[in-house]
Design an enzyme around this catalytic site. Structure first.
Site, PDB file in Angstrom:
ATOM      1  N   ARG A   1      12.014  -3.183 -28.569  1.00  0.00           N
ATOM      2  CA  ARG A   1      11.702  -4.419 -29.603  1.00  0.00           C
ATOM      3  C   ARG A   1      12.693  -4.365 -30.948  1.00  0.00           C
ATOM      4  NH1 ARG A   1       4.963  -4.132 -28.565  1.00  0.00           N
ATOM      5  NH2 ARG A   1       5.165  -6.099 -27.021  1.00  0.00           N
TER       6      ARG A   1
ATOM      7  N   GLY B   1       2.777  -9.648 -20.279  1.00  0.00           N
ATOM      8  CA  GLY B   1       3.063  -8.056 -20.283  1.00  0.00           C
ATOM      9  C   GLY B   1       3.555  -7.376 -19.236  1.00  0.00           C
TER      10      GLY B   1
HETATM   11  P1  ADP Z   1       0.398 -10.202 -17.055  1.00  0.00           P
HETATM   12  O1  ADP Z   1       0.401  -9.143 -17.946  1.00  0.00           O
HETATM   13  O2  ADP Z   1       1.876 -10.507 -16.659  1.00  0.00           O
HETATM   14  O3  ADP Z   1      -0.496 -11.510 -17.664  1.00  0.00           O
HETATM   15  P2  ADP Z   1      -1.960  -9.242 -15.457  1.00  0.00           P
HETATM   16  O4  ADP Z   1      -2.224  -8.318 -16.673  1.00  0.00           O
HETATM   17  O5  ADP Z   1      -2.815 -10.534 -15.419  1.00  0.00           O
HETATM   18  O6  ADP Z   1      -0.652  -9.911 -15.778  1.00  0.00           O
HETATM   19  O7  ADP Z   1      -2.079  -8.596 -14.135  1.00  0.00           O
HETATM   20  C1  ADP Z   1      -1.168  -7.588 -13.791  1.00  0.00           C
HETATM   21  C2  ADP Z   1      -1.744  -6.623 -13.083  1.00  0.00           C
HETATM   22  O8  ADP Z   1      -2.368  -7.321 -11.607  1.00  0.00           O
HETATM   23  C3  ADP Z   1      -0.756  -5.515 -12.332  1.00  0.00           C
HETATM   24  O9  ADP Z   1      -1.125  -4.115 -13.199  1.00  0.00           O
HETATM   25  C4  ADP Z   1      -1.266  -5.643 -11.061  1.00  0.00           C
HETATM   26  O10 ADP Z   1      -1.413  -4.038 -10.318  1.00  0.00           O
HETATM   27  C5  ADP Z   1      -2.366  -6.386 -10.821  1.00  0.00           C
HETATM   28  N1  ADP Z   1      -2.612  -6.853  -9.380  1.00  0.00           N
HETATM   29  C6  ADP Z   1      -1.960  -7.778  -8.805  1.00  0.00           C
HETATM   30  N2  ADP Z   1      -2.316  -8.021  -7.612  1.00  0.00           N
HETATM   31  C7  ADP Z   1      -3.395  -7.140  -7.424  1.00  0.00           C
HETATM   32  C8  ADP Z   1      -4.349  -7.130  -6.371  1.00  0.00           C
HETATM   33  N3  ADP Z   1      -4.190  -7.619  -5.027  1.00  0.00           N
HETATM   34  N4  ADP Z   1      -5.437  -6.211  -6.455  1.00  0.00           N
HETATM   35  C9  ADP Z   1      -5.375  -5.638  -7.763  1.00  0.00           C
HETATM   36  N5  ADP Z   1      -4.593  -5.773  -8.724  1.00  0.00           N
HETATM   37  C10 ADP Z   1      -3.455  -6.678  -8.501  1.00  0.00           C
HETATM   38 MG    MG Z   2      -1.305  -7.623 -18.487  1.00  0.00          MG
END
Ligand code: ADP
Ligand code: MG
Length: 397
Positions: free
Chosen positions: A36, A354
């Site tokens: 950052r 994130g």
């Molecule tokens: P971002 O931060 O990009 O918005 P999220 O916080 O919504 O994304 O989701 C990220 C998390 O989702 C990751 O830690 C990942 O491990 C989890 N995840 C993805 N697929 C699954 C799954 N099938 N079961 C449990 N967790 C999942």
């Molecule tokens: Mg997230």
């Protein structure tokens, strides 16, 4: 209306207040990732080169009580910034008062200083986070021009962005903010078509606004990750022990109806009986889950079909990993999506969120996208089509 950017302001001999995002990860008082700080350099360097007196500031962490201030001083960050810029960065360990005012007064063109964590103002009454009008006015009184380059907090109306902008003569976006506006803003408002959105992550509930926004704006919406199972349960499939939000099944049903023909769900999965990288894996179709199994990644057929659906895309926005990418055995789906996007010629590809950004970077695809957003919550709200106060407060052209 487009906001003013650095090319629209004359900063020579002016005191420029720059809100940066130096909310860096720290462990035992050490910065563990200075990305950052590195990202903020072009804006700061440009202002210094143009003869501004630069006062920069940021939040670090969350502060609710006086005890929370421990270990949250920006002094370490100021030192690292000085190394990165290869010049002295005067650090004032206060957020207001005579010492701060005198340091600002003493600045000459081409010099830079930083003051203390803006959220120290939250320790006695949340003045920063509640945009206390007196605080924004006070900070604004220290300078002539406000530059906002902190996209990560642009979805919040705080004293250090909206408050200052309301009380200062002139304001503009820095380079980082300008890039976010250009890439996410354009993808949302004026996408080249076909426009494909990929949505994953754990929960439907976190992403309702984004799903709705993309069902309206995009030509195809591809679903993956943990949120798939709530949709599948709504369709009547057995999903075993997979993550699910039972209170969102009705909503999922509504979204399925709204997205008819546009919304695509995975057709096969990597299943295990334990949430562990070492657990034995079975690949199975969506109608073949056993009660004691959970889905941790999309399967090869889904990946192939999603690859086809993406092949003619001209704009792609991706939020949310399609599997538990933190475990190598369940990162293939997410990596496959990275590959499919990297192979697109002549398409704008944008990642927001994130964990999605972390996934693309850790899998080695950082250079393969048009833009990887630096914001988590802010990029989500921007993708939802919500106006962001940290952008809306700036001067327009
Ligand atoms: P971002 O931060 O990009 O918005 P999220 O916080 O919504 O994304 O989701 C990220 C998390 O989702 C990751 O830690 C990942 O491990 C989890 N995840 C993805 N697929 C699954 C799954 N099938 N079961 C449990 N967790 C999942
Ligand atoms: Mg997230």
């Amino acid at each position: 209306m487009p906001v003013k950017t650095l090319k629209d302001i004359d900063v020579k001999n002016k005191t420029v207040l720059v809100r940066v995002d130096f909310n860096v990860p720290m462990e035992n008082g050490e910065i563990t990732d200075d990305n950052r700080i590195v990202q903020a350099l072009p804006t700061l360097q440009k202002l210094l080169d143009d003869g501004a007196k630069v006062v920069c500031f940021s939040h670090l962490g969350r502060i609710k009580t006086r005890e929370d201030k421990k270990g949250k001083s920006l002094d370490v960050v100021a030192r690292r910034l000085g190394e990165a810029l290869n010049r002295e960065v005067v650090f004032v360990p206060h957020t207001r008062g005579q010492a701060l005012e005198q340091a600002v007064e003493a600045l000459r063109p081409g010099e830079i200083m930083m003051f203390e964590n803006t959220r120290f103002e939250d320790a006695d009454g949340r003045k920063e986070s509640k945009n206390d009008p007196e605080l924004g006015k006070y900070w604004a009184s220290l300078g002539d021009i406000f530059v906002n380059d902190a996209f990560g907090t642009a979805h919040r109306a705080h004293a250090s962005n909206v408050g200052i902008a309301a009380h200062i003569e002139e304001s503009a976006a820095g380079y980082l903010l300008e890039r976010e506006i250009k890439h996410i803003g354009d993808a949302i408002e004026h996408p080249k078509r076909p426009f494909v959105a990929i949505l994953g992550g754990i929960k439907v509930s976190d992403k309702i606004g984004v799903i709705r926004s993309f069902l309206q704006r995009a030509d195809k919406v591809l679903i993956g990750g943990g949120m798939s199972y709530t949709f599948m349960k709504a369709q009547g499939f057995e999903i075993g022990e997979s993550v699910v939000e039972d209170d969102k099944i009705d909503l999922a049903r509504t979204l399925l109806a709204e997205g008819e023909g546009k919304l695509h769900l995975p057709e096969d999965f990597k299943l295990t009986k334990e949430f562990s990288n070492d657990a034995p894996i079975r690949i199975a179709a969506r109608d073949d889950f056993r009660r004691d199994e959970m889905g941790l990644d999309i399967g090869p057929k889904t990946l192939a079909r999603y690859g086809e659906l993406l092949s003619d895309a001209k704009t792609v926005v991706w939020n949310g990993p399609v599997g538990v990418f933190e475990m190598p055995n369940f990162a293939q789906g997410t990596e496959g999506i990275c590959k499919a996007l990297a192979a697109l010629e002549d398409a704008t590809t944008v990642i927001g969120g994130g964990d999605s950004a972390a996934a693309a970077i850790s899998l080695g695809y950082a250079d393969q996208f048009t833009h990887i957003s630096t914001g988590g919550g802010a990029s989500l709200e921007f993708m939802e089509g919500k106006p962001l106060p940290g952008i809306g407060c700036l001067d327009t052209l």
